[in-house]
Design a protein around this motif. Structure first.
Motif, mmCIF file in Angstrom:
data_model
loop_
_atom_site.group_PDB
_atom_site.id
_atom_site.type_symbol
_atom_site.label_atom_id
_atom_site.label_comp_id
_atom_site.label_asym_id
_atom_site.label_seq_id
_atom_site.Cartn_x
_atom_site.Cartn_y
_atom_site.Cartn_z
ATOM 1 N N VAL A 15 14.890 -14.278 -57.531
ATOM 2 C CA VAL A 15 15.541 -15.585 -57.425
ATOM 3 C C VAL A 15 15.062 -16.560 -58.490
ATOM 4 C CG1 VAL A 15 13.925 -16.723 -55.829
ATOM 5 C CG2 VAL A 15 16.379 -17.249 -55.713
ATOM 6 N N THR A 68 21.873 -17.926 -54.340
ATOM 7 C CA THR A 68 20.458 -17.593 -54.452
ATOM 8 C C THR A 68 19.971 -16.656 -53.353
ATOM 9 O OG1 THR A 68 19.903 -19.603 -53.227
ATOM 10 C CG2 THR A 68 19.933 -19.763 -55.621
ATOM 11 N N SER A 69 20.873 -16.062 -52.586
ATOM 12 C CA SER A 69 20.488 -15.130 -51.517
ATOM 13 C C SER A 69 20.190 -13.757 -52.118
ATOM 14 C CB SER A 69 21.598 -15.038 -50.468
ATOM 15 O OG SER A 69 21.844 -16.290 -49.888
ATOM 16 N N VAL A 70 19.074 -13.688 -52.807
ATOM 17 C CA VAL A 70 18.652 -12.478 -53.509
ATOM 18 C C VAL A 70 17.176 -12.236 -53.213
ATOM 19 C CG1 VAL A 70 20.355 -12.797 -55.345
ATOM 20 C CG2 VAL A 70 18.066 -13.786 -55.605
ATOM 21 N N GLY A 88 23.878 -11.735 -54.432
ATOM 22 C CA GLY A 88 23.125 -10.536 -54.061
ATOM 23 C C GLY A 88 23.993 -9.304 -53.970
ATOM 24 N N LYS A 89 25.010 -9.202 -54.838
ATOM 25 C CA LYS A 89 25.921 -8.053 -54.788
ATOM 26 C C LYS A 89 25.207 -6.719 -54.943
ATOM 27 C CE LYS A 89 30.166 -10.159 -56.635
ATOM 28 N NZ LYS A 89 31.098 -10.183 -57.798
ATOM 29 N N ILE A 126 25.356 -12.968 -49.142
ATOM 30 C CA ILE A 126 24.884 -12.636 -50.496
ATOM 31 C C ILE A 126 25.281 -13.713 -51.492
ATOM 32 C CG2 ILE A 126 24.798 -10.148 -50.128
ATOM 33 C CD1 ILE A 126 27.551 -9.988 -51.532
ATOM 34 N N GLU A 155 21.009 -4.788 -55.946
ATOM 35 C CA GLU A 155 19.567 -5.003 -56.080
ATOM 36 C C GLU A 155 19.277 -5.693 -57.413
ATOM 37 O OE1 GLU A 155 17.258 -4.481 -53.890
ATOM 38 O OE2 GLU A 155 18.439 -3.409 -52.391
ATOM 39 N N GLY A 156 18.200 -6.487 -57.429
ATOM 40 C CA GLY A 156 17.861 -7.243 -58.624
ATOM 41 C C GLY A 156 17.692 -6.374 -59.856
ATOM 42 N N SER A 216 28.257 -18.939 -58.121
ATOM 43 C CA SER A 216 28.386 -17.790 -57.225
ATOM 44 C C SER A 216 29.859 -17.439 -56.997
ATOM 45 C CB SER A 216 27.718 -18.116 -55.885
ATOM 46 O OG SER A 216 27.838 -17.042 -54.983
ATOM 47 N N ARG A 260 27.289 -3.218 -49.543
ATOM 48 C CA ARG A 260 26.030 -3.933 -49.753
ATOM 49 C C ARG A 260 25.721 -4.839 -48.550
ATOM 50 N NH1 ARG A 260 20.986 -4.554 -51.929
ATOM 51 N NH2 ARG A 260 20.613 -6.670 -52.650
ATOM 52 N N HIS A 293 22.928 -20.959 -60.304
ATOM 53 C CA HIS A 293 22.982 -19.704 -59.546
ATOM 54 C C HIS A 293 23.790 -19.903 -58.261
ATOM 55 C CE1 HIS A 293 20.380 -16.011 -58.151
ATOM 56 N NE2 HIS A 293 21.617 -15.669 -58.450
#
Length: 684
Positions: free
Chosen positions: A501, A494-496, A653-654, A491, A656-657, A484, A141, A480
């Motif tokens: 987010v 909140t790095s999404v 952000g492991k 990632i 996709e949302g 983590s 990822r 969030h």
């Protein structure tokens, strides 16, 4: 703190290890003069690290390229984590001057990095050989995100386009900084003094807040500022229509007052440069470029969502406008309902329909009690506990807690809740340090910044229910960040995707309305008595009151943002804004929540540009996600809370949302959940 010249004979505090509790920044030892030399050294170290990676004679490997990139900015992250938090929460002329200098330098350094051909060749080679590298899911990822970042930043451009793009990004950085500083200046400089004869209709809590605002400025009497925590209740309660009009116009004219703080030319140039940037990268419009990596993917998908909500919301708002106009005429005020009338008559209508008096309600929402409510909710969902810390911070109003899960240290949480002239408007979550465990277990330092009105010394700080919802919202972002559990900073937390987010934050708001949370923490500021059940029932019954208004003002802003970035950049942004709103049939007595000259989400940087819709995109998910708890009959269902922790709050952000949400809920929701949650009928 943070004033005066640094003693250059002592070591710059940024250039030594921080050995205090939890390696917090040594705020008491840092002066403004320390930042510039620390940044100089940070640029030097980061540039050397990048060049070492790019010029490494060894074949590219994940460890010597991706892992090395993740560790290349240690000092920069340390310095920037302090500086940029302070420019938002406690700015001053020295910090603003340095920020203006730094913004184009950061843009140029970023361009230099992504345009480094040798560096990109290493990333590109790993990416195209990724299936043979035997990578774990998280490693794969991160590699994919790095490759996408380089490509979207212009690494594959050639010739004139490659030379031009860094110039564009540098100028955009300058414009974003200027926009935000102009807005802060307008908000800081305007205030309206009130005499005893100007207080008609104002409840005691608002008088106390206005008195505190006057004292902060060294004035006698009462002051209304452009802080939402003061101006919104003033518009809601003041019986003086002329003063409501004066305050509302000033609020709406932020960034549009002519002179050195006017933002119109900045907006015009920003939109043109964003379009040029998109074209250089091969996209038709900036919205096409910006939305590609988001959940929505396309401008068409965004518009479809917004329009599904727009028509039902507009119908509700128009019906409410007719009722409010009747109330105004009954008051002997002739003519049309104006924007500065809406909140005042809406409050009268709410009181009549629900027998709900804000002045009766507000003493039950003490700031400290609502903080404890947010903490207790996190404990019941995720097992977290919060322990007050006595440590130096960057401002006397800020306070800190250690966050634990059992015996494990999870984070340090900082809360900075009160409005002040050195703080930009709004509410946000940020971090002084991100979580990662690439080569050590690094736990985050997370901060929530709000702009609640501060009560005079010795009096309780009271919130509106909307303020309490804001506190829960920002604390959802903080969770969030603090929960983590990833290896890579890229990632972390909140790095999404931008339209994912807001899910953890908006979802967390729902627990504020859980009856047993309110019964426990909504206690009267003077008597300590819990909120009476009859009052609680009325509060919850009125949650969707005036939803047409709030949905219209938000959706109008999102639609203008989308149109600005989907069409040819306007020569006259205000004329184009008016044209868009006319085409939508914008109700006459409602204005955009964020008019273009003060639309900081969109023009203070690229964060929410073409992306203001994301609050509503996330709301579709948060309504559906909380429904999962409601379906079990237990808002703290342990099994669901564990899934929520694993797939949403700790996952960063492991993935996709859409994949993260589906892992939690089983499928993606439809817009019906949002409309139902807002009490609006389905779109025709």
């Amino acid at each position: 703190m943070f004033s005066g010249a640094s003693d250059m004979s002592t070591q710059n505090p940024f250039l030594s290890d921080w050995s205090g509790p939890f390696a917090l920044p040594p705020f008491a030892q840092i002066s403004d003069a320390d930042f510039a030399p620390a940044f100089e050294e940070a640029f030097k170290q980061s540039r050397a690290a990048i060049n070492e990676i790019a010029d490494n004679p060894e074949p590219a490997s994940y460890a010597n390229t991706i892992d090395a990139l993740e560790q290349a900015d240690g000092l920069m992250d340390k310095v920037a984590g302090v500086f940029f938090n302070l420019t938002g929460a406690d700015s001053n002329p020295e910090r603003e001057a340095l920020q203006r200098d730094l913004s184009p330098r950061f843009a140029s350094f970023s361009s230099e990095t992504v345009m480094n051909e040798a560096l990109f060749a290493r990333v590109d080679g790993l990416y195209h050989n990724r299936e043979a590298l035997n990578l774990g899911a998280e490693q794969l990822r991160v590699l994919e995100l790095y490759h996408r970042m380089f490509v979207r930043a212009g690494a594959q451009l050639e010739g004139a386009a490659k030379a031009r793009l860094p110039e564009v990004t540098k100028r955009l950085a300058e414009l974003g900084t200027a926009f935000s500083q102009n807005l802060l200046a307008d908000e800081r400089e305007w205030f309206m003094e009130l005499g005893e004869n100007d207080l008609d209709g104002l409840p005691d809590f608002l008088k106390a807040a206005a008195k505190s605002a006057a004292q902060e400025r060294g004035l006698e009497g009462y002051v209304i500022t452009l802080s939402r925590s003061l101006i919104a209740p003033f518009l809601q309660f003041s019986a003086r229509r002329n003063l409501r009009e004066k305050a509302y116009i000033a609020w709406g004219k932020r960034g549009e007052n002519g002179g050195k703080t006017d933002n119109i030319d900045i907006v015009r140039e920003t939109l043109a440069l964003r379009q040029e940037r998109a074209n250089l990268l091969g996209y038709d419009t900036f919205a096409d470029f910006k939305l590609e990596p988001e959940m929505a993917k396309t401008p068409e998908a965004v518009r479809e969502l917004l329009m599904a909500v727009w028509e039902p919301a507009k119908a509700a708002a128009n019906a409410d406008a007719a009722r409010l106009t009747e109330l105004m005429h009954d008051d002997g005020v002739n003519g049309d309902l104006e924007p500065w009338d809406w909140r005042y008559y809406a409050e009268k209508l709410r009181a009549a329909e629900y027998d709900l008096d804000e002045a009766e309600l507000k003493p039950y929402f003490q700031l400290d009690q609502m903080i404890e409510a947010a903490f207790d909710t996190a404990n019941r969902l995720f097992g977290l506990t919060f322990h007050a810390l006595d440590v130096p911070l960057y401002h006397k109003d800020a306070r800190a807690w250690e966050v634990r899960k059992g015996d494990r240290h999870m984070a340090v949480f900082i809360g900075d809740y009160f409005a002040r002239s050195s703080k930009r408007s709004g509410a946000w979550c940020s971090r002084f340090r991100a979580q990662s465990n690439l080569d050590a277990d690094i736990r985050p330092i997370t901060v929530n910044v709000c702009n609640f009105a501060k009560a005079p010394e010795g009096e309780p700080n009271l919130l509106t229910f909307d303020d309490a919802r804001t506190l829960f919202h920002e604390f959802g972002h903080a969770l969030h960040s603090m929960l983590s559990d990833v290896h890579y900073p890229m990632i972390s937390g909140t790095s999404v995707a931008r339209d994912f987010v807001e899910l953890p934050s908006q979802l967390y708001e729902h627990w504020l309305s859980v009856p047993d949370v309110l019964e426990k923490y909504a206690r009267h500021a003077e008597t300590g008595a819990p909120i009476p059940k009859a009052l609680l029932d009325k509060l919850l019954a009125a949650e969707n009151f005036d939803m047409g208004f709030s949905t219209v003002e938000y959706t109008a802003s999102a639609l203008v943002d989308l149109a600005f970035h989907s069409d040819t950049p306007p020569v006259d942004p205000l004329a184009r804004q008016a044209e868009i709103l006319k085409g939508l049939g914008m109700p006459a007595a409602i204005r955009m929540r964020h008019a273009t000259p003060h639309f900081a989400h969109v023009f203070s940087g690229d964060g929410y540009s073409s992306g203001y819709y994301s609050y509503m995109w996330s709301e579709v998910m948060d309504a559906d996600a909380f429904a999962a708890f409601e379906e079990t009959g237990d808002p703290f269902n342990p099994e669901l809370a564990a899934k929520l922790h694993d797939h949403i709050y700790s996952a960063g952000g492991k993935a996709e949302g859409a994949d993260l949400y589906t892992a939690f809920r089983g499928s993606l929701p439809k817009v019906d959940a949002l409309l139902k949650g807002r009490g609006l009928p389905p779109a025709p």
